[in-house]
Design a protein around this motif. Structure first.
Motif, PDB file in Angstrom:
ATOM      1  N   GLY A  31      -7.162   4.444  -2.666  1.00 38.97           N
ATOM      2  CA  GLY A  31      -6.602   3.177  -2.195  1.00 38.97           C
ATOM      3  C   GLY A  31      -5.352   3.370  -1.365  1.00 38.97           C
ATOM      4  O   GLY A  31      -5.175   2.732  -0.315  1.00 38.97           O
ATOM      5  N   VAL A  32      -4.469   4.260  -1.816  1.00 41.87           N
ATOM      6  CA  VAL A  32      -3.245   4.541  -1.051  1.00 41.87           C
ATOM      7  C   VAL A  32      -3.600   5.153   0.305  1.00 41.87           C
ATOM      8  O   VAL A  32      -2.924   4.907   1.309  1.00 41.87           O
ATOM      9  CB  VAL A  32      -2.311   5.475  -1.844  1.00 41.87           C
TER      10      VAL A  32
ATOM     11  N   PHE B  13       3.846   1.411  -1.768  1.00 44.14           N
ATOM     12  CA  PHE B  13       2.805   2.095  -2.551  1.00 44.14           C
ATOM     13  C   PHE B  13       3.057   3.599  -2.565  1.00 44.14           C
ATOM     14  O   PHE B  13       3.038   4.247  -3.603  1.00 44.14           O
ATOM     15  CB  PHE B  13       1.429   1.827  -1.935  1.00 44.14           C
ATOM     16  N   PHE B  14       3.249   4.134  -1.363  1.00 49.46           N
ATOM     17  CA  PHE B  14       3.477   5.565  -1.171  1.00 49.46           C
ATOM     18  C   PHE B  14       4.733   5.991  -1.940  1.00 49.46           C
ATOM     19  O   PHE B  14       4.703   6.921  -2.759  1.00 49.46           O
ATOM     20  CB  PHE B  14       3.635   5.816   0.326  1.00 49.46           C
ATOM     21  N   GLY B  15       5.827   5.301  -1.685  1.00 51.39           N
ATOM     22  CA  GLY B  15       7.101   5.696  -2.260  1.00 51.39           C
ATOM     23  C   GLY B  15       7.167   5.524  -3.763  1.00 51.39           C
ATOM     24  O   GLY B  15       7.683   6.394  -4.482  1.00 51.39           O
TER      25      GLY B  15
ATOM     26  N   PHE C 227      -6.886   0.606  -5.145  1.00 50.11           N
ATOM     27  CA  PHE C 227      -5.671   1.090  -5.794  1.00 50.11           C
ATOM     28  C   PHE C 227      -5.497   0.449  -7.169  1.00 50.11           C
ATOM     29  O   PHE C 227      -5.126   1.124  -8.144  1.00 50.11           O
ATOM     30  CB  PHE C 227      -4.459   0.781  -4.914  1.00 50.11           C
ATOM     31  N   SER C 228      -5.771  -0.843  -7.268  1.00 46.19           N
ATOM     32  CA  SER C 228      -5.597  -1.557  -8.535  1.00 46.19           C
ATOM     33  C   SER C 228      -6.527  -1.014  -9.612  1.00 46.19           C
ATOM     34  O   SER C 228      -6.155  -0.918 -10.790  1.00 46.19           O
ATOM     35  CB  SER C 228      -5.843  -3.053  -8.335  1.00 46.19           C
TER      36      SER C 228
ATOM     37  N   ILE D  36      -4.438   2.360   2.631  1.00 52.78           N
ATOM     38  CA  ILE D  36      -3.238   1.587   2.979  1.00 52.78           C
ATOM     39  C   ILE D  36      -2.321   2.377   3.915  1.00 52.78           C
ATOM     40  O   ILE D  36      -1.881   1.875   4.954  1.00 52.78           O
ATOM     41  CB  ILE D  36      -2.491   1.177   1.700  1.00 52.78           C
ATOM     42  N   SER D  37      -2.027   3.626   3.552  1.00 53.76           N
ATOM     43  CA  SER D  37      -1.045   4.398   4.316  1.00 53.76           C
ATOM     44  C   SER D  37      -1.518   4.692   5.732  1.00 53.76           C
ATOM     45  O   SER D  37      -0.713   4.718   6.674  1.00 53.76           O
ATOM     46  CB  SER D  37      -0.713   5.709   3.586  1.00 53.76           C
ATOM     47  N   ALA D  38      -2.818   4.905   5.921  1.00 50.92           N
ATOM     48  CA  ALA D  38      -3.334   5.198   7.261  1.00 50.92           C
ATOM     49  C   ALA D  38      -3.372   3.949   8.134  1.00 50.92           C
ATOM     50  O   ALA D  38      -2.929   3.959   9.290  1.00 50.92           O
ATOM     51  CB  ALA D  38      -4.719   5.822   7.171  1.00 50.92           C
TER      52      ALA D  38
END
Length: 556
Positions: free
Chosen positions: A146-147, A37-39, A120-121, A150-152
């Protein structure tokens, strides 16, 4: 695990965790998928900003005629619009990461990540549907939240379930997935760049739905973090989750030993960090003397600064604005291809960190990685203001700049890229871990946002812009000097230690001597669980056994 069973711990520091299994590898590998997601977002935005159709759609400018140099120079998004569309996602992610810590303590790590996929969606739908700046900005803000979730929480989840012997390598897999996301985004952008319709930018954006579907669906089948259940006082569920994570039966002595150690450490930390009100829970993150390595304030500061320093290496300048920067060098015929090559270097280099992070440790590779980036970035800056300056039209010098940019990416990919996430996942105690990781991840996105906001103005050529060009690499190189000093003086070595042993190490040594520290006791022994143990009643609640337990465990 029916009522009446008593969990006892061990005094053997080598027996507080079950052997590594293939299942543990596979679970962490799938969880690391969240890095895509991040990348991917980092990758597609940098390319889309340079797409001719996107520029025409969002600015109203007509395609420049062949040979019309002034029109070609003016055919781009303004620095303001580049800054806004790039940085707004990071702003949403900043707040998402902070909120995620509380949500993860309330509904669990796994469900928080699934919730992040849904949010995120929603943002992705708006981004895909956009034909103007307003909808795109709103979509990126929501997608960012949303990211942030997820990222945390992916880092928190992976750190809590990964075996200590390979935790660094497995968490580094998150960074590897970030690089894969960047590479995939650049491949899709490269394939759609010349389309003269909305598909040129909508296709790269819409592909992100696939990542949300895969991650959210898969997480329904993975267990919750055992440490989350211990924090909530649900011992029976913690035992079941630990059995699933470690691939051991409920009766396994490994399960009892590890669960007892987690519980004892949590009990010890709760004595040191009493839980009060909601606000008190947040202020706990900043309690203690910052000069003391084991204090919450020191750990939180290290986590926040670690992610700040990772962003200030300047790596996302290359991935966010690489296409635009390469266009400005004047001698590159296909800047999209060069951006794709830099992404490929990033992806192919990162797997080396899986071995390095467990062989040399977190602290060492952070120090030497910063040194490598300092050298590479100053060389890019020196060449860029001399032989490689656009006025010289020197293709050879520009090629040398690109080569050292790739070398800089290589050093980042094997050191600061993965290690920053590993350190953040390891350094916090259970009572403040979710909030600490959330604050640290928010720091990453805050500085990501700052870079997204200021960089177009730093390298822009419009009136009022700094027009630094290649001189911006002197800035990144100088900031890497600070990162190197930070790693040397403040980052401890946590290689090969359980999360509970990290707590004890921070109490007994300092960062410069941390690599020499060896575990000499267990929390289970010190908190009396090797003698009295902990009984589980029929409701799954925890209660101390009333009679001393005579351990019948055999050596393993």
């Amino acid at each position: 695990m029916p009522g009446g069973v008593v969990i006892t711990g061990t005094a053997d520091t080598g027996r507080i965790e079950a052997p590594v299994t293939i299942k543990a590898y596979l679970m962490c590998a799938f969880a690391a998928f969240g890095g895509i997601f991040f990348g991917y977002d980092t990758g597609w935005m940098g390319g889309v900003l340079g797409m001719p159709y996107f520029i025409r759609q969002y600015t109203g400018l007509q395609y420049p005629a062949p040979g019309d140099a002034p029109a070609k120079t003016a055919f781009h998004l303004t620095a303001r619009d580049q800054s806004l569309t790039t940085s707004i996602l990071s702003a949403g992610t900043f707040f998402g990461a902070i909120i995620a810590g509380d949500v993860a303590d309330f509904i669990g790590r796994r469900m928080t990540i699934i919730t992040g996929c849904f949010v995120f969606s929603v943002g992705c739908i708006l981004e895909t549907a956009s034909t103007g700046l307003a909808v795109m900005v709103v979509g990126r803000l929501i997608a960012g939240a949303g990211v942030g979730f997820i990222s945390a929480i992916i880092i928190l989840y992976m750190s809590e379930i990964a075996p200590k012997k390979v935790r660094g390598a497995l968490v580094a897999g998150y960074q590897f997935c970030i690089t894969i996301g960047i590479l995939l985004a650049n491949c899709v952008v490269y394939a759609t760049q010349n389309r003269d319709d909305t598909g040129s930018y909508r296709i790269p954006i819409a592909v992100q739905f696939l990542w949300a579907i895969i991650l959210s669906t898969g997480l329904f089948f993975l267990p919750e973090s055992p440490r989350y259940f211990v924090k909530k006082g649900k011992l029976e569920q913690a035992a079941k989750a630990l059995c699933s994570v470690r691939g051991q039966p409920m009766e396994s002595e490994y399960i009892q030993d590890e669960l007892a150690e987690i519980m004892a450490n949590h009990e010890y930390e709760m004595q040191v960090i009493p839980q009060t009100s909601y606000i008190g829970g947040w202020t706990n993150c900043f309690k203690g003397n910052i000069t003391k390595g084991s204090s919450n304030s020191r750990r939180t500061t290290v986590g926040i600064l670690m992610q700040m320093m990772q962003q200030l290496t300047g790596i996302n300048f290359i991935f966010y604005f690489g296409t635009v920067f390469f266009q400005s060098l004047g001698t590159i015929s296909n800047p999209f291809l060069i951006t794709l090559i830099t992404s490929l270097v990033n992806t192919c280099s990162t797997p080396l960190s899986f071995w390095m992070i467990e062989r040399f440790g977190r602290r060492s590779i952070l120090i030497y990685g910063a040194m490598g980036m300092i050298v590479a970035q100053f060389i890019v800056g020196i060449v860029g203001v001399t032989a490689g300056a656009p006025r010289n039209n020197n293709a050879g010098a520009v090629q040398a700049m690109i080569a050292f940019i790739c070398i800089n990416i290589f050093f980042f990919a094997i050191t600061w890229g993965p290690s920053a996430w590993v350190v953040v996942g390891e350094i916090f105690p259970i009572p403040i871990r979710s909030r600490g990781v959330g604050l640290s991840t928010a720091s990453n996105w805050f500085w990501n946002c700052i870079i997204g906001v200021i960089t177009p103005y730093l390298v822009g050529t419009a009136p009022g812009d700094a027009n630094l060009g290649a001189k911006v690499f002197f800035l990144w190189g100088s900031l890497c000097c600070i990162s190197c000093a930070f790693a040397y003086f403040l980052v401890p070595e946590m290689k090969g230690l359980s999360l509970e042993q990290v707590d004890r190490m921070l109490e007994e040594t300092n960062p410069r001597n941390s690599a020499k520290w060896v575990p000499h006791s267990t929390f289970a022994d010190e908190m009396g669980l090797t003698h009295k143990g902990v009984a589980l009643n029929d409701d799954g609640d925890i209660e101390k056994a009333q009679q001393p337990i005579v351990s019948e465990k055999s050596p393993l």
